[in-house]
Design a protein around this motif. Structure first.
Motif: not given
Ligand code: HEM
Length: 84
Positions: A44-45, A69, A53, A22, A56-57, A65, A24, A60-61, A38-40, A34, A31
């Motif tokens: 969704i990934l 990572y 993305a 993806i 979207q990234f 983050v 960013i 939520y982050h 992914h906690p999300g 990963f 990914l």
């Molecule tokens: C390099 C790519 C990504 C990494 C390393 C990553 C990492 C993480 C981490 C560590 C969290 C836990 C929450 C936090 O610590 O902020 C999280 C939550 C989340 N991520 Fe990602 N993420 C990535 C890409 C994406 C993308 C592209 C999307 C959407 C299309 C996404 C959607 C979400 C959602 C919906 C949550 C949950 C948020 C919540 O519970 O409030 N992530 N991600």
């Protein structure tokens, strides 16, 4: 490792089987290994595989983050002329 990709090349890695890349901002992230941690969630990934993305990234982050990572997941950058 820092390779240069066109957006088209990234779009060819759109599933877990071919790397799940993806974009960013202008960075390219692989990914495949990963998705399952992914906690999300994986779903969704998978939906944004091969695509830009950023929107979207950042929804939520935050920067921390990517700092944590990014070094592990980044495989290169999108070539300037290929930016969407
Ligand atoms: C390099 C790519 C990504 C990494 C390393 C990553 C990492 C993480 C981490 C560590 C969290 C836990 C929450 C936090 O610590 O902020 C999280 C939550 C989340 N991520 Fe990602 N993420 C990535 C890409 C994406 C993308 C592209 C999307 C959407 C299309 C996404 C959607 C979400 C959602 C919906 C949550 C949950 C948020 C919540 O519970 O409030 N992530 N991600």
């Amino acid at each position: 490792m820092s390779e240069s990709f066109t957006a088209k090349q990234v779009s060819e890695h759109n599933t877990v089987d071919n790397g799940l890349y993806i974009i960013i901002d202008s960075g390219v992230y692989a990914l495949k290994d990963f998705v399952d941690e992914h906690p999300g969630g994986a779903k969704i990934l998978k939906r944004v595989g091969g695509k830009d993305a950023s929107k979207q990234f950042w929804k939520y982050h935050n920067e921390s983050v990517l700092k944590k990572y990014g070094p592990k997941l980044k495989v290169g950058d999108v070539k300037e002329e290929a930016k969407l």
